[in-house]
Design a protein around this motif. Structure first.
Motif, PDB file in Angstrom:
ATOM      1  N   UNK A  76      18.105  45.272  50.953  1.00 28.06           N
ATOM      2  CA  UNK A  76      18.213  44.295  51.995  1.00 28.06           C
ATOM      3  C   UNK A  76      17.016  43.917  53.015  1.00 28.06           C
ATOM      4  N   UNK A  77      16.373  45.233  53.426  1.00 26.48           N
ATOM      5  CA  UNK A  77      15.072  45.078  54.071  1.00 26.48           C
ATOM      6  C   UNK A  77      14.067  44.408  53.318  1.00 26.48           C
ATOM      7  N   UNK A  78      13.780  44.780  52.078  1.00 24.02           N
ATOM      8  CA  UNK A  78      12.950  43.779  51.093  1.00 24.02           C
ATOM      9  C   UNK A  78      13.376  42.546  51.110  1.00 24.02           C
ATOM     10  N   UNK A  79      14.689  42.174  50.859  1.00 21.96           N
ATOM     11  CA  UNK A  79      14.825  40.996  50.745  1.00 21.96           C
ATOM     12  C   UNK A  79      14.720  39.771  51.979  1.00 21.96           C
ATOM     13  N   UNK A  80      15.165  40.612  53.208  1.00 20.20           N
ATOM     14  CA  UNK A  80      14.619  39.959  54.194  1.00 20.20           C
ATOM     15  C   UNK A  80      13.314  39.643  54.615  1.00 20.20           C
ATOM     16  N   UNK A  81      12.406  40.487  54.193  1.00 19.17           N
ATOM     17  CA  UNK A  81      10.897  40.385  54.360  1.00 19.17           C
ATOM     18  C   UNK A  81      10.592  39.185  53.371  1.00 19.17           C
ATOM     19  N   UNK A 130      18.229  39.089  44.577  1.00 22.42           N
ATOM     20  CA  UNK A 130      18.508  39.044  43.132  1.00 22.42           C
ATOM     21  C   UNK A 130      17.147  39.089  42.529  1.00 22.42           C
ATOM     22  N   UNK A 131      16.034  38.363  42.950  1.00 22.12           N
ATOM     23  CA  UNK A 131      14.808  38.421  42.303  1.00 22.12           C
ATOM     24  C   UNK A 131      14.120  39.944  42.235  1.00 22.12           C
ATOM     25  N   UNK A 132      14.210  40.305  43.469  1.00 27.90           N
ATOM     26  CA  UNK A 132      13.602  41.750  43.537  1.00 27.90           C
ATOM     27  C   UNK A 132      14.448  42.767  42.717  1.00 27.90           C
ATOM     28  N   UNK A 133      15.785  42.630  42.421  1.00 28.27           N
ATOM     29  CA  UNK A 133      16.391  43.512  41.058  1.00 28.27           C
ATOM     30  C   UNK A 133      16.020  43.132  40.036  1.00 28.27           C
ATOM     31  N   UNK A 193       6.454  53.128  44.752  1.00 33.89           N
ATOM     32  CA  UNK A 193       6.726  54.097  45.527  1.00 33.89           C
ATOM     33  C   UNK A 193       6.354  53.476  47.246  1.00 33.89           C
ATOM     34  N   UNK A 194       5.405  52.653  46.923  1.00 26.86           N
ATOM     35  CA  UNK A 194       4.852  52.028  48.473  1.00 26.86           C
ATOM     36  C   UNK A 194       5.773  51.008  48.774  1.00 26.86           C
ATOM     37  N   UNK A 195       6.527  50.279  47.962  1.00 31.30           N
ATOM     38  CA  UNK A 195       7.428  49.384  48.386  1.00 31.30           C
ATOM     39  C   UNK A 195       8.627  49.775  48.939  1.00 31.30           C
ATOM     40  N   UNK A 196       9.046  50.811  48.118  1.00 29.50           N
ATOM     41  CA  UNK A 196      10.347  51.591  48.707  1.00 29.50           C
ATOM     42  C   UNK A 196      10.068  52.197  49.966  1.00 29.50           C
ATOM     43  N   UNK A 243      15.192  52.892  39.424  1.00 31.75           N
ATOM     44  CA  UNK A 243      16.730  53.176  39.698  1.00 31.75           C
ATOM     45  C   UNK A 243      16.960  53.564  41.068  1.00 31.75           C
ATOM     46  N   UNK A 244      16.126  54.248  41.914  1.00 35.52           N
ATOM     47  CA  UNK A 244      16.403  54.613  43.301  1.00 35.52           C
ATOM     48  C   UNK A 244      16.388  53.506  44.104  1.00 35.52           C
ATOM     49  N   UNK A 245      15.338  52.422  43.825  1.00 33.02           N
ATOM     50  CA  UNK A 245      15.308  51.505  44.602  1.00 33.02           C
ATOM     51  C   UNK A 245      16.609  50.098  44.416  1.00 33.02           C
ATOM     52  N   UNK A 246      16.802  50.508  43.218  1.00 31.00           N
ATOM     53  CA  UNK A 246      18.115  49.407  42.884  1.00 31.00           C
ATOM     54  C   UNK A 246      19.233  49.693  43.382  1.00 31.00           C
TER      55      UNK A 246
END
Length: 460
Positions: A236-241, A256-259, A137-140, A226-229
């Motif tokens: 995109x924001x998480x991948x850039x970070x 790809x790693x996050x998914x 939840x915090x990551x989303x 599921x909501x995050x995926x």
């Protein structure tokens, strides 16, 4: 690269030597005293003092390795200290005139892992599911600042699955040990010691009765993953970070790693319920098996085994004395169960009379009532898509904002739609622009914060 390329093989010499019990006790004492928290580097004299304290234990005085000559008590601590240093468990660093002792990183990691495995049957997973849920939840909500929560949640989910699997494998091992018990007393002692105390009462049953039961967070974790995926913007924001921190090669690899991490977490909790059911069925079957074995052995005792043995010994004694025509001592022995001794039925069963099945009369009113209930339930199942369709009918065509306070519900379904719209059902819909004010407005239908909604330009 194998793990022996990272961990020197010399570290395993002390653990596999004939005196491994003494060596392990010394390593545990040194680790607990100095290197568990590593607050400071001990002096060589302090490490030698801890070794002497372990060697003073009477259980270790006669223990030695094959290649060790019998050292005097004054030099035994120095011999063991030298072996620890030569095998890589400790290292000396000169600090002015004193020699400080450090534990290399590889040795510290290996010893920490081995000490963690000391209580093999312990299952400390009470808060794992809660941490996983809150981390996702915090990551989303903050993918830039909390992107590392995803990898941490994946590691915790894998550890949770391994812990649950460990309970099941421990049950299988306990079953094998119980079936090798020599007698009834040994069977009951092992059952109470290993099965009841170490597995169920201390760990698994306590986990299921806890407020942090992993099944309590199963639905929330699956929904949030599921909501995050499916949220391309937050991904995109998480991948850039993640790419900015230099942990991955590029943004595509980071995404790809996050998914993969999120899918791994979802897969763990998707199959968690089935694993817990397997453990429940297995433990119940094992308890039934133990109970049946105990009942059988208690029933066998009624045959008076000792008396039967004494009678047979007495018969052989008479035969050895030459009394061939002795009277058998096998008397007053209960008659064994058999088809010849079982009581017969007093009378035959009465034949079953045939019955005529009459079709059940269905009341049309009941059919209509069920149809109306189904229609109502389907109408009140308000999804984000249903909220969006209703909003399209209310929003003005000129692209202006529509205040939800002006929404006059026409039915109970409209009231449910208004409730979901105020709760944020339109926030994740790219078709609408939603503005929420901090002040609460009083409405005769659904009160809440002020909400303005309009179509985004180019989305009409």
């Amino acid at each position: 690269m194998s793990f022996l390329d990272v961990i020197p093989h010399t570290l395993f010499r002390l653990l596999s030597s004939p005196a491994h019990v003494r060596n392990v006790a010394i390593l545990e004492a040194i680790f607990e005293q100095f290197f568990d928290d590593f607050a400071f580097a001990p002096k060589k004299s302090e490490v030698l003092q801890v070794i002497r304290q372990v060697l003073e234990n009477p259980d270790f005085r006669s223990v030695s390795d094959d290649d060790e000559t019998t050292p005097s008590p004054e030099t035994a601590d120095y011999v063991i200290y030298g072996r620890l240093r030569d095998d890589g468990w400790i290292m000396e660093v000169a600090n002015r005139k004193a020699a400080e002792v450090y534990m290399p990183r590889e040795a510290h990691a290996l010893l920490s892992s081995l000490i963690t495995l000391k209580e093999e049957l312990k299952v400390d997973i009470s808060a794992e599911a809660s941490l996983i849920d809150s981390g996702i939840i915090a990551a989303y909500q903050d993918p830039v600042g909390k992107v590392m929560n995803i990898a941490s949640a994946r590691r915790q989910a894998v550890q949770l699955r391994r812990s649950i699997d460990g309970v099941l494998t421990s049950l299988h091992r306990i079953e094998e040990d119980l079936m090798r018990s020599e007698g009834l007393a040994d069977l009951l002692a092992r059952f109470m010691e290993r099965f009841v105390e170490k597995i169920l009462l201390e760990n698994y049953r306590a986990l299921k009765a806890s407020a942090y039961n992993p099944m309590r967070f199963q639905r929330s974790i699956q929904t949030n993953t599921d909501r995050f995926i499916n949220d391309e913007g937050q991904l995109a924001r998480a991948a850039v970070a993640l790419a900015d921190q230099g942990l991955v090669a590029d943004i595509a690899t980071a995404e790809s790693q996050i998914i993969q991490d999120l899918m791994r977490i979802r897969a763990v909790f998707a199959g968690l319920g089935e694993k817990l059911d397997v453990i429940d069925r297995f433990s119940h079957r094992l308890e039934r098996r133990i109970a049946t074995t105990v009942r059988y052995q208690e029933t066998a005792r009624n045959v008076r085994e000792e008396r039967l043995r004494d009678a047979i010994r007495l018969a052989f004694t008479h035969w050895s004395a030459g009394n061939i025509e002795c009277v058998t001592p096998l008397v007053e022995i209960p008659v064994p169960y058999s088809t010849a001794t079982l009581a017969l039925a007093k009378k035959a069963r009465e034949p079953v009379e045939p019955q005529t099945r009459e079709p059940k009369v269905v009341d049309p009113a009941d059919v209509k009532r069920e149809q109306m209930i189904d229609a109502y339930v389907a109408a009140m199942d308000v999804t984000p898509r249903a909220v969006a369709e209703r909003m399209r009918m209310l929003l003005p065509d000129d692209g202006g904002f529509f205040d939800l306070d002006q929404f006059e519900p026409e039915s109970a379904r409209d009231i449910a739609i208004l409730y979901e719209a105020r709760a944020g059902a339109l926030a994740s819909n790219p078709e609408f622009e939603v503005r929420t004010s901090a002040s609460r407005t009083v409405n005769r239908f659904i009160s809440g914060p002020g909400v303005l909604v309009r179509r985004r330009q180019g989305k009409a």
